[in-house]
Design an enzyme around this catalytic site. Sequence first.
Site, PDB file in Angstrom:
ATOM      1  N   LYS A  96       0.719  -1.276   0.055  1.00  0.00           N
ATOM      2  CA  LYS A  96       0.030  -0.012   0.073  1.00  0.00           C
ATOM      3  C   LYS A  96       0.888   1.213  -0.082  1.00  0.00           C
ATOM      4  O   LYS A  96       1.261   1.600   1.017  1.00  0.00           O
ATOM      5  CB  LYS A  96      -0.981  -0.093   1.258  1.00  0.00           C
ATOM      6  CG  LYS A  96      -1.724   1.227   1.551  1.00  0.00           C
ATOM      7  CD  LYS A  96      -2.623   1.853   0.465  1.00  0.00           C
ATOM      8  CE  LYS A  96      -3.081   3.042   0.902  1.00  0.00           C
ATOM      9  NZ  LYS A  96      -2.158   4.192   0.980  1.00  0.00           N
ATOM     10  N   GLU A 145       8.526   2.050  11.524  1.00  0.00           N
ATOM     11  CA  GLU A 145       9.803   2.908  11.504  1.00  0.00           C
ATOM     12  C   GLU A 145       8.907   4.508  11.379  1.00  0.00           C
ATOM     13  O   GLU A 145       8.258   4.586  10.622  1.00  0.00           O
ATOM     14  CB  GLU A 145      10.477   2.657  10.289  1.00  0.00           C
ATOM     15  CG  GLU A 145      11.805   3.405  10.209  1.00  0.00           C
ATOM     16  CD  GLU A 145      11.728   5.009   9.639  1.00  0.00           C
ATOM     17  OE1 GLU A 145      11.537   5.948  10.271  1.00  0.00           O
ATOM     18  OE2 GLU A 145      11.860   4.800   8.412  1.00  0.00           O
ATOM     19  N   GLU A 202       8.530  16.344  14.979  1.00  0.00           N
ATOM     20  CA  GLU A 202       9.172  16.277  13.621  1.00  0.00           C
ATOM     21  C   GLU A 202       8.442  17.238  12.709  1.00  0.00           C
ATOM     22  O   GLU A 202       7.077  17.065  12.406  1.00  0.00           O
ATOM     23  CB  GLU A 202       9.041  14.847  13.135  1.00  0.00           C
ATOM     24  CG  GLU A 202       9.682  14.497  12.000  1.00  0.00           C
ATOM     25  CD  GLU A 202       9.694  12.994  11.433  1.00  0.00           C
ATOM     26  OE1 GLU A 202      10.745  12.537  11.185  1.00  0.00           O
ATOM     27  OE2 GLU A 202       8.799  12.379  11.494  1.00  0.00           O
ATOM     28  N   CYS A 254      13.420  10.772   7.118  1.00  0.00           N
ATOM     29  CA  CYS A 254      12.978  10.335   8.378  1.00  0.00           C
ATOM     30  C   CYS A 254      14.321  10.408   9.548  1.00  0.00           C
ATOM     31  O   CYS A 254      14.250  10.594  10.506  1.00  0.00           O
ATOM     32  CB  CYS A 254      12.670   8.881   8.623  1.00  0.00           C
ATOM     33  SG  CYS A 254      13.823   7.684   7.818  1.00  0.00           S
TER      34      CYS A 254
END
Length: 517
Positions: free
Chosen positions: A200, A275, A410, A309
């Site tokens: 996906k 993650e 973040e 990331c």
Amino acid sequence: MTLHSPFPADVSPVSPVVPTPVADGRMVYGMSIDGAIVPAAGGGVIESTDPVTGEVWATIPRGQPEDVDRAVMAAHRAFHNPEWRGLSASARGALLRKLADLVAQNGDWLAHVEMKDNGKLLAELNVQMKYLPNYYYYYGGLADKVQGATIPSDKPGVFNYTRYEPLGVVACIMPWNSPLPLMSFKLAPALAAGNTVVLKPSEFTSASTLEFVKLAELAGFPKGVINVVTGYGHEMGDALVSHPKVERIAFTGGPVAGQKINEAAARSMKRVTLELGGKSPNIIFDDADLDQAIKGAVAGIFAASGQTCVAGSRLLLQRSIHDQFVQRLIDFLGDVTFGHPSDPGTQIAPISTAPQMAKIEEYVAIAKGEGAKLVRGGCRASVEGYPNGLFYEPTIFTDVTNDMRIAQEEVFGPVLSIIPFDDEDDAVRIANDTIFGLAAGVWTQNLGRGVRMAERVRAGTVWVNNYRSTSITSPFGGFGHSGIGREGGITGIMEYLELKSVWLSTAVDIPNPFIRR
């Protein structure tokens, strides 16, 4: 059927894959379920927009829960089909290596498709696509090297050994910033272990995955082993995560979505690999090679427009070098070049999506409101020829304290928070004062200090005198809210296997059956 409209005339697949239809100058994609290219059950589509021009260049199916069920059930049937289940581990490895060959042949095509979707620099994508086959070579080679053990039992009359077995159907959910590399981190070991997969991709960047899956068919993977569903997460995510035939969820994305996936998976006892990003410290001591540290700071936060990331979004500077380093960093960025990501001279590519641009602008406003000092950037960039492009200036804040939101949350954009520190203990305290723990950088010419910092900083990856180095041979993942599990290396394949213990009786006669042996 030609593929000329959204791409230069000399850019096309090398291998004879089924061509993607073009209508009104747009690529028209279908999902891949059970070996067939199909529309969404409800007929809906999502428009994919080029972040450089703001123009729609492709449409992808807007899937629904029933599409998820079709894909999962296809994968479930394929898992039990002798055409796949009956393959030896060596034969699976051979399929993966053949896929790697096809990926290598089509790297240029895949790079252009991904660039069109997320606007990443073509120069970086070319590097990524040249490396991409290594995921499949590595796990293709590892497929028949996962071994159980014979166990010296303390029970007489029995022989005990262990074996590793595939889980079943694995759901892999990818983000928009690096679709194919992050997909391959999951897909390659899952297949090597003998599982079947439902992919996906993000609704923003589905095209490269849909092109990639055609190569798997050419490689000879049986129908249903690899399936791709596309659409919005909020319309399909619950169906995928809660489906009773899915055994494992492998997800890369934001911490909020990851937490929801973890909670939903726990209700049906599914295994997860998550993650979830980070707020990584990039720590520079006053004894560092400052010329190299400048490059490391730039690579850590402004490469890929900060949309990684592992972005080193907190730059920790020892006080004695703080002012001079900040000025040198600003000077280094003075002539930074914006432009089309296919132009070799472009250094800064666009932000990938309009929602992400809005998030960056929101956090810049938050930082100003918290009292951080803006010393560079803080606004959209105007790029000649691309008035609708999603370009944003590399942005630097000083006077940041570690309790500010800009230092704790973040941003996922080219926004750097600079925080001073006094000594090693102070640097460790600031670095570890976060819920995340994905990565960290340390810059020092003192070898002992480098080793000490690598031990003390809580992060899944620590770079000393470099930043963003990665390899398929090395495990990758995070501490705390940065995730669960590891991808890459030998560890990566173990996440997709179940351990079984087998006991064989060698006794001539079974003792008293009412007493446990």
